[in-house]
Design an enzyme around this catalytic site. Sequence first.
Site, PDB file in Angstrom:
ATOM      1  N   ARG A   1      -6.373 -23.142  22.105  1.00  0.00           N
ATOM      2  CA  ARG A   1      -5.467 -23.640  21.285  1.00  0.00           C
ATOM      3  C   ARG A   1      -4.364 -23.938  22.038  1.00  0.00           C
ATOM      4  O   ARG A   1      -4.123 -24.295  22.991  1.00  0.00           O
ATOM      5  CB  ARG A   1      -5.125 -22.538  20.844  1.00  0.00           C
ATOM      6  CG  ARG A   1      -5.556 -21.436  20.098  1.00  0.00           C
ATOM      7  CD  ARG A   1      -6.201 -22.419  19.367  1.00  0.00           C
ATOM      8  NE  ARG A   1      -7.125 -21.765  17.761  1.00  0.00           N
ATOM      9  CZ  ARG A   1      -8.534 -23.345  17.756  1.00  0.00           C
ATOM     10  NH1 ARG A   1      -8.666 -24.074  18.235  1.00  0.00           N
ATOM     11  NH2 ARG A   1      -9.671 -21.839  16.589  1.00  0.00           N
TER      12      ARG A   1
ATOM     13  N   HIS B   1      -8.158 -33.150  18.740  1.00  0.00           N
ATOM     14  CA  HIS B   1      -9.017 -32.149  18.233  1.00  0.00           C
ATOM     15  C   HIS B   1     -10.764 -32.533  17.646  1.00  0.00           C
ATOM     16  O   HIS B   1     -11.253 -32.084  16.412  1.00  0.00           O
ATOM     17  CB  HIS B   1      -8.401 -31.675  16.846  1.00  0.00           C
ATOM     18  CG  HIS B   1      -8.286 -30.298  17.359  1.00  0.00           C
ATOM     19  ND1 HIS B   1      -7.314 -29.214  16.397  1.00  0.00           N
ATOM     20  CD2 HIS B   1      -9.119 -29.262  17.114  1.00  0.00           C
ATOM     21  CE1 HIS B   1      -7.610 -28.006  16.518  1.00  0.00           C
ATOM     22  NE2 HIS B   1      -8.727 -27.724  16.905  1.00  0.00           N
TER      23      HIS B   1
END
Length: 310
Positions: A225, A273
């Site tokens: 994250r 991502h």
Amino acid sequence: MLNILFAANASRWSQYQVPLRRAFDAAGLKVTLFTETDAPETVDYIIYAPNGAVSDFTPFTGCKAVLGLWAGVEKIVGNTTLTQPLCRMVDSGLEEGMVEWVTGHVLRHHLGMDAHILHQNGVWEPVAPPLARDRTVAILGLGELGRACAQALAALRFNVLGWSRSPKDVPGVTCLSGEDGLDKALSLAEIVVLLLPQTPETENLLNAARLARLPEGAVIINPGRGPLIDDDALLAALDAGHIGHATLDVFRVEPLPPAHPFWAHPKVTVTPHIASETRPDSASRVIAENIRRGEAGEPFLFLVDRAKGY
């Protein structure tokens, strides 16, 4: 007949419609699957992603569970309208993809591949890297993804340290916990992989003080994250030469803004991502199994602990 609402981004419907129906059929479930409803009280289960249209769960009075398509739940776990059980996605395809991405980038930095790719300058420099058994890699976070990555790297004979907030036991991995364990992991790690959930306790986990505990030249790999790292502290540590490189797949703002200094920094690798993506076929089987469990009165898989935030 069960009523199931697919409440994810509309672009995902074409990818999931067939795999979900196939998984429901295989599980022996009779369902009506739809993407919108005028009768939310009739919905039995919600298949959910934060980029979908549902943010208020109050009207879904008959809903037995909300089944996430994402591994992360930080964007929903604090939603006060969500009173139904919440399950996160733990998917074999997601796990395999993460293991491949993490292993690939650990090996890239371990073997010094960037130097060979970027410096084809006609100079013959036969410098061999150490063997994996002489390289210490710390995995911060020993959930399903962290555990799988730690064991894959241990199988390649890396010296793997695993850290988690509470004690864990992973075969082949030296497991540490608590603040003292984190200090030890950071002080020894030449490569650090972040696979923690985003919670108030993990935000800015790698701040200036903890970055300073890493050995000089250490590499940071973050597919977990974005907020796990203090961006300004990381940039300062890179500029000072204390951190050798950072390979980052997740960010505080996504897509990463074009003007962000990570893009142009010579010691930062940005990936968009992609470390691990939920695969519709395998994820649909997880969803179907959880609905089967709900109907059979069995415990749900991967139920989120609201107090812990994951």
